[in-house]
Design a protein around this motif. Structure first.
Motif, PDB file in Angstrom:
ATOM      1  N   UNK A   1     -70.828  -9.552  32.183  1.00 17.40           N
ATOM      2  CA  UNK A   1     -70.828 -10.635  31.191  1.00 17.40           C
ATOM      3  C   UNK A   1     -72.109 -11.431  31.377  1.00 17.40           C
ATOM      4  N   UNK A   2     -72.924 -11.510  30.345  1.00 18.20           N
ATOM      5  CA  UNK A   2     -74.215 -12.187  30.428  1.00 18.20           C
ATOM      6  C   UNK A   2     -74.015 -13.705  30.472  1.00 18.20           C
ATOM      7  N   UNK A   3     -74.974 -14.390  31.097  1.00 18.17           N
ATOM      8  CA  UNK A   3     -74.882 -15.845  31.205  1.00 18.17           C
ATOM      9  C   UNK A   3     -74.899 -16.502  29.824  1.00 18.17           C
ATOM     10  N   UNK A   4     -75.567 -15.868  28.847  1.00 14.11           N
ATOM     11  CA  UNK A   4     -75.560 -16.392  27.483  1.00 14.11           C
ATOM     12  C   UNK A   4     -74.152 -16.388  26.896  1.00 14.11           C
TER      13      UNK A   4
ATOM     14  N   UNK B   1     -84.460  -5.005  46.213  1.00 21.73           N
ATOM     15  CA  UNK B   1     -83.643  -6.042  46.857  1.00 21.73           C
ATOM     16  C   UNK B   1     -83.500  -7.261  45.946  1.00 21.73           C
ATOM     17  N   UNK B   2     -84.641  -7.572  45.207  1.00 24.67           N
ATOM     18  CA  UNK B   2     -84.566  -8.712  44.278  1.00 24.67           C
ATOM     19  C   UNK B   2     -83.598  -8.420  43.149  1.00 24.67           C
ATOM     20  N   UNK B   3     -83.709  -7.180  42.610  1.00 25.03           N
ATOM     21  CA  UNK B   3     -82.796  -6.806  41.525  1.00 25.03           C
ATOM     22  C   UNK B   3     -81.357  -6.801  42.000  1.00 25.03           C
ATOM     23  N   UNK B   4     -81.148  -6.319  43.196  1.00 27.20           N
ATOM     24  CA  UNK B   4     -79.789  -6.284  43.736  1.00 27.20           C
ATOM     25  C   UNK B   4     -79.235  -7.688  43.922  1.00 27.20           C
ATOM     26  N   UNK B   5     -80.104  -8.631  44.317  1.00 29.99           N
ATOM     27  CA  UNK B   5     -79.628 -10.001  44.526  1.00 29.99           C
ATOM     28  C   UNK B   5     -79.177 -10.625  43.207  1.00 29.99           C
ATOM     29  N   UNK B   6     -80.009 -10.453  42.162  1.00 28.32           N
ATOM     30  CA  UNK B   6     -79.658 -11.050  40.868  1.00 28.32           C
ATOM     31  C   UNK B   6     -78.455 -10.380  40.222  1.00 28.32           C
ATOM     32  N   UNK B   7     -78.140  -9.178  40.673  1.00 30.34           N
ATOM     33  CA  UNK B   7     -76.956  -8.490  40.179  1.00 30.34           C
ATOM     34  C   UNK B   7     -75.766  -8.697  41.092  1.00 30.34           C
ATOM     35  N   UNK B   8     -75.985  -9.425  42.175  1.00 29.60           N
ATOM     36  CA  UNK B   8     -74.905  -9.603  43.158  1.00 29.60           C
ATOM     37  C   UNK B   8     -73.896 -10.639  42.687  1.00 29.60           C
ATOM     38  N   UNK B   9     -72.727 -10.580  43.289  1.00 26.66           N
ATOM     39  CA  UNK B   9     -71.661 -11.546  42.966  1.00 26.66           C
ATOM     40  C   UNK B   9     -72.087 -12.962  43.294  1.00 26.66           C
ATOM     41  N   UNK B  10     -72.820 -13.129  44.386  1.00 24.56           N
ATOM     42  CA  UNK B  10     -73.270 -14.465  44.797  1.00 24.56           C
ATOM     43  C   UNK B  10     -74.168 -15.093  43.751  1.00 24.56           C
ATOM     44  N   UNK B  11     -75.151 -14.305  43.247  1.00 21.76           N
ATOM     45  CA  UNK B  11     -76.066 -14.832  42.235  1.00 21.76           C
ATOM     46  C   UNK B  11     -75.320 -15.199  40.959  1.00 21.76           C
TER      47      UNK B  11
ATOM     48  N   UNK C   1     -64.495 -10.130  35.296  1.00 15.66           N
ATOM     49  CA  UNK C   1     -65.758  -9.412  35.472  1.00 15.66           C
ATOM     50  C   UNK C   1     -65.804  -8.722  36.832  1.00 15.66           C
ATOM     51  N   UNK C   2     -65.336  -9.410  37.866  1.00 13.54           N
ATOM     52  CA  UNK C   2     -65.386  -8.845  39.203  1.00 13.54           C
ATOM     53  C   UNK C   2     -64.382  -7.705  39.375  1.00 13.54           C
TER      54      UNK C   2
END
Length: 451
Positions: free
Chosen positions: A344-347, A10-20, A337-338
């Motif tokens: 696309x990485x934040x870097x 669930x944590x991994x899914x959140x950080x990979x989510x559109x919202x995050x 990206x969406x």
């Protein structure tokens, strides 16, 4: 064990989510405001340095021109009694002494014609401040002075010590011999003691008014050549004051208590022409004074020769759109990206943001050595090319990067148009942002935001 795996998933899914991803991109956008503020401080620092150079140049060349005159000055005597006590007898005697005062009379007619030519030759380092040379001619006439309105007896008047007085600024910027013709007699102006105001006083040598007057008036004419900057202003001391200004300056600002005539005023790319006609009934001061000339700065009128938007103002206005450029660019990448499911990485967002910030440092540095338009073109082209090439490696295709390059080019062009506009900048900007919002809403309408 299963619960722990479920929690990690669930944590991994959140950080990979559109919202995050939206939160991280939004936070990065706010962080990039910090270097953008530093860029704006740099622009202000360079602008302040230019202002210091401008002050140096104008002090050497000449500042604002303010003209107050000419005025007819005639001295007169007043008398006062004072007591003298005899040291031996103690007797008191009354003595009388004369005190010289001055009466000032404004002209019945005062006409000025000024031809103002800009001079772009003065340059200090990378800064170039535009100044001007003004050729000014004055004509008019004085009527017979009426001392009865001032309550001065005729026998007290010193007719043989009359003079013409002019108050003006920047004596050191006068570049012509200053002589005046009074009924075909010539006199030279000489500096007098200042009255502790921003004006300096010029006065002719004394003459006998009764010998010089022809009929009921004295006609005068004289010419002055000034070096100046910023503005030329007059005080309408004539019963009828007419002023005509011609210039090759294309961006005048007409200022003061009295407006230029709308029927003859013209402003275009070749310069401007303006006329004023002011009658004594249009202002509330008299035509004669005693002791000192009054302060009439409230009645100043004329023209300010301005640069509507200089290079630093344009850079500052461009930097104020920095947040919009960063936000819209990130939004384009986020939508791509969406839609394409390319990660696309934040870097990579950070590198794109820093490239957008570099646009403004390139812009100001190149502007100081060329024109703003050329600098904007070079800086914009360089940044768009860099981001487009970087996008090809990030997005692994050429379709989206070409779209990004086209969108950034259109955005920078749109901002340039707004910067160049004065009267319609807000209107065009509002319409443009409305269109941009509509485009974003159209392309984002089918994105599944729940993932």
């Amino acid at each position: 064990m299963e619960n722990q795996e479920t929690t990690n998933t669930e944590k991994n899914n959140f950080f990979q989510s559109t919202t995050a991803k939206m939160i991280m991109v939004g936070f990065l956008t706010l962080v990039l405001l910090i270097p953008l503020f530093f860029v704006q401080d740099l622009i202000q620092e360079r602008s302040q340095r230019k202002n210091e150079v401008v002050d140096e140049v104008t002090n050497l060349w000449g500042k604002d021109i303010l003209f107050y005159g000419p005025t007819l000055r005639i001295p007169y005597n007043t008398y006062e009694n004072y007591n003298i006590t005899d040291a031996k007898t103690g007797a008191v005697s009354i003595q009388r002494r004369a005190i010289t005062n001055f009466a000032y009379f404004f002209p019945d007619e005062l006409s000025n014609k000024s031809n103002v030519k800009k001079n772009e030759s003065l340059k200090r380092g990378i800064f170039n401040h535009v100044v001007f040379t003004a050729d000014m001619t004055f004509k008019g006439s004085f009527g017979n002075p009426d001392f009865s309105k001032l309550g001065i007896p005729v026998e007290n008047i010193q007719w043989d010590k009359a003079a013409i007085v002019v108050k003006t600024t920047n004596l050191k910027s006068i570049k012509s011999e200053l002589k005046i013709e009074l009924n075909k007699h010539h006199f030279t102006f000489e500096p007098q003691n200042s009255d502790k105001s921003e004006y300096s006083i010029l006065a002719t040598n004394q003459f006998d008014y009764r010998q010089l007057v022809s009929g009921t008036k004295i006609n005068f004419n004289f010419a002055i050549t000034y070096n100046g900057s910023n503005s030329i202003k007059f005080i309408p001391i004539g019963k009828i004051t007419t002023v005509s200004v011609n210039s090759d300056w294309e961006s005048p600002s007409f200022e003061g208590t009295f407006a230029a005539s709308d029927t003859t005023k013209t402003v275009n790319n070749q310069g401007f022409h303006a006329d004023w006609k002011i009658l004594d009934i249009n202002r509330t001061f008299a035509q004669q004074y005693v002791s000192t000339l009054p302060n009439l700065d409230d009645y100043l009128f004329g023209v300010k020769l301005i640069q509507t938007v200089d290079e630093y103002q344009q850079n500052e206005r461009a930097s104020k759109y920095g947040f919009l450029v960063i936000g819209l660019t990130f939004l384009i990448f986020f939508l791509i990206q969406s839609i394409s499911k390319i990660n696309i990485h934040i870097f990579q967002y950070s590198m794109i943001g820093l490239a957008l910030i570099m646009f403004y440092t390139l812009l100001i540095s190149i502007t100081e050595h060329s024109t703003f338009s050329l600098a904007y073109t070079i800086a914009g082209t360089s940044v768009v090319a860099m981001i487009t090439l970087y996008s090809i490696s990030v997005l692994k295709n050429k379709k989206f990067p070409l779209f990004i390059g086209s969108a950034l080019s259109a955005l920078y062009t749109f901002i340039y148009i707004i910067i160049q506009m004065e009267d319609y900048a807000l209107l065009v900007g509002s319409i443009g942002l409305f269109v941009i919002l509509g485009v974003v809403m159209y392309f984002s309408r089918k994105i599944d935001w729940s993932k």
